[in-house]
Design an enzyme around this catalytic site. Structure first.
Site, short mmCIF file in Angstrom:
data_model
loop_
_atom_site.label_atom_id
_atom_site.label_comp_id
_atom_site.label_asym_id
_atom_site.label_seq_id
_atom_site.Cartn_x
_atom_site.Cartn_y
_atom_site.Cartn_z
N GLY A 158 -9.37 -2.86 -3.69
CA GLY A 158 -8.82 -2.63 -5.03
C GLY A 158 -7.95 -3.77 -5.48
O GLY A 158 -7.76 -4.75 -4.76
N ASN A 159 -7.45 -3.64 -6.69
CA ASN A 159 -6.58 -4.63 -7.29
C ASN A 159 -5.22 -4.04 -7.54
O ASN A 159 -5.11 -2.84 -7.75
CB ASN A 159 -7.14 -5.03 -8.66
N ARG A 160 -4.19 -4.87 -7.59
CA ARG A 160 -2.88 -4.38 -8.00
C ARG A 160 -2.88 -4.20 -9.50
O ARG A 160 -3.16 -5.15 -10.23
CB ARG A 160 -1.83 -5.43 -7.66
N ALA B 83 -7.74 -4.48 -14.48
CA ALA B 83 -7.88 -5.51 -13.43
C ALA B 83 -9.16 -5.16 -12.66
O ALA B 83 -9.14 -4.37 -11.71
CB ALA B 83 -6.67 -5.46 -12.52
N VAL B 84 -10.26 -5.70 -13.14
CA VAL B 84 -11.56 -5.35 -12.57
C VAL B 84 -11.77 -6.15 -11.27
O VAL B 84 -11.52 -7.36 -11.26
CB VAL B 84 -12.69 -5.70 -13.56
#
Ligand code: C5P
Length: 417
Positions: A215-217, A282-283
């Site tokens: 995942g992304n922050r 935030a892909v």
């Protein structure tokens, strides 16, 4: 915010989500409200009135013609109420509310009431999309009724779509926000009236196995601020949200997604109808080539597994290319660029490469968790620094740019195809 001392009538109508109305009642009580419940006949088949008697201490109103009641129960209930929450609201009761029909305790009480009415629709997605429901919802909104949800997800039929009732906590948050004293609505600030805007928000999670993901922050706060400010300025807003811990904003269509591919599908399905798209999500740029069917196990002495990644589609660049292929200026496209160096120059390159209209460039050190941000709005016409501002103020600056961009193209308030 506490609901201490507020008198809330909870209207329960006949959708499967009626069982969740018990949680809504419990949560209202937990926040200090006094609660009276009104139920339609169908709702009583789905959840027992005694459940609400037990929770609230007062039997729900299930019959307008109860011979043991001396007065007119709907009139008395409406007089008592500070707000009415209808959860779940079926397509049928939405139609009744829109047309002023009053054949059941919920719609009759609502018709006697001129205060805050909050409706949480729940129905099959085809019923939600039917032009009759769309028109009824528009009538209610125009009359000042507040809506929360419905959201995307699994429906009682087993189908997936937009039609699930918002979760009880989201309904409670929408109610407290609606009851909070606000500045009088300034009609001059409804400068996005009629604009159809989609905002993506939050991270995407790319599954590795049933319990792990890459995942992304991203807190989602910037995208949520955009959706809420656009709604307040009169736009019709769809919020495509990755997994974030924020409550659904009221009066916004919410589509829940997890992965980049799901986000792309949700946006592609809607892009023809939109005036503007803001990709604040935030892909994740990569996803595991394969999702393991079972949890990847570690055993003693084994090496760590190698995970093969593949590129995710660049959703924003895909939208830019699609728009260019139609030689169209609609929808107006906005992207974000989070950088650590060469902020403006990188954003200008992104503007051209992705064929979009505006890139909001911010520094990685301020972009993520907090309530504030500091950005440059990078367009072909110039670069505007915003200074250090709250995310809601930055949202307004971005929406100003969208409004001005649409106005220049003559698409603000233009009839939609
Ligand atoms: O190329 P970069 O990831 O820096 O671009 C950021 C912008 O592009 C953001 O607006 C983000 O939402 C969007 N994006 C996208 N699809 C991706 C990666 C980023 O739409 N796969």
């Amino acid at each position: 915010m506490s609901l201490g001392g507020k008198h809330i009538v909870l209207g329960v109508t006949g959708g499967i989500a009626a069982y969740k109305a018990a949680y809504v009642a419990r949560e209202l009580l937990a926040r200090g409200a006094e609660v009276r419940v009104a139920m339609t006949h169908t709702a009583t088949k789905l959840v027992g009135p005694l459940t609400f008697t037990g929770l609230t201490g007062t039997p729900p109103v299930t019959d307008l013609w109860d011979p043991s009641y001396a007065g007119e129960v709907h009139v008395d209930l409406a007089r008592w109420a500070d707000a009415i929450v209808v959860a779940p609201a079926t397509a049928n009761v939405i139609a009744r509310l829109a047309h002023g029909l009053a054949e059941d305790p919920v719609s009759a009480t609502a018709l006697c009431f001129d205060g805050l009415l909050l409706v949480a629709p729940a129905m099959h997605h085809r019923m939600w999309q039917h032009p009759a429901t769309t028109a009824n919802v528009a009538t209610l909104r125009a009359r000042g009724t507040h809506l929360v949800g419905p959201v995307f997800g699994k429906l009682a039929s087993g189908d997936e779509g937009v039609g699930r009732m918002s979760e009880p906590l989201a309904i409670l948050d929408a109610l407290t926000a609606s009851l909070a004293p606000t500045a009088p609505r300034d009609l001059a600030s409804l400068d996005l009236e009629g604009v159809r805007l989609l905002v993506s928000a939050g991270p995407t999670f790319e599954a590795l196995d049933p319990v792990r993901f890459l995942g992304n922050r991203s807190s989602g706060r910037m995208g949520f601020a955009l959706a809420e400010r656009a709604r307040d300025r009169g736009a019709r807003v769809t919020l495509v949200r990755g997994p974030v811990a924020l409550p659904d904003p009221r009066d916004v269509e919410v589509v829940n997604v997890r992965s980049a591919l799901e986000m792309e599908a949700a946006i592609t399905a809607r892009r023809e109808q939109l005036d503007a798209i803001v990709m604040a999500a935030a892909v994740a740029d990569f996803r595991p080539r394969e999702i393991a069917a079972d949890k990847i196990k570690k055993s003693d002495g084994d090496d760590a597994p190698t995970i093969e990644l593949v590129r995710n589609p660049d959703i924003l660049a895909g939208l830019g290319a699609w728009r260019a292929s139609r030689a169209s200026e609609r929808p107006y496209l906005v992207g974000f660029a989070v950088e650590t160096t060469d902020l403006v120059a990188s954003a200008q390159k992104k503007l051209e490469r992705k064929k979009v209209d505006l890139v909001v460039a911010n520094h990685a050190s301020v972009a993520f968790e907090g309530d504030d941000n500091e950005a440059f709005l990078v367009a072909r016409t110039g670069v505007t620094p915003t200074g250090h501002v709250a995310k809601t103020a930055l949202a307004d600056r971005i929406l100003d740019a969208i409004r001005d961009g649409l106005a220049t193209r003559g698409s603000l308030g233009a009839p939609k195809s």
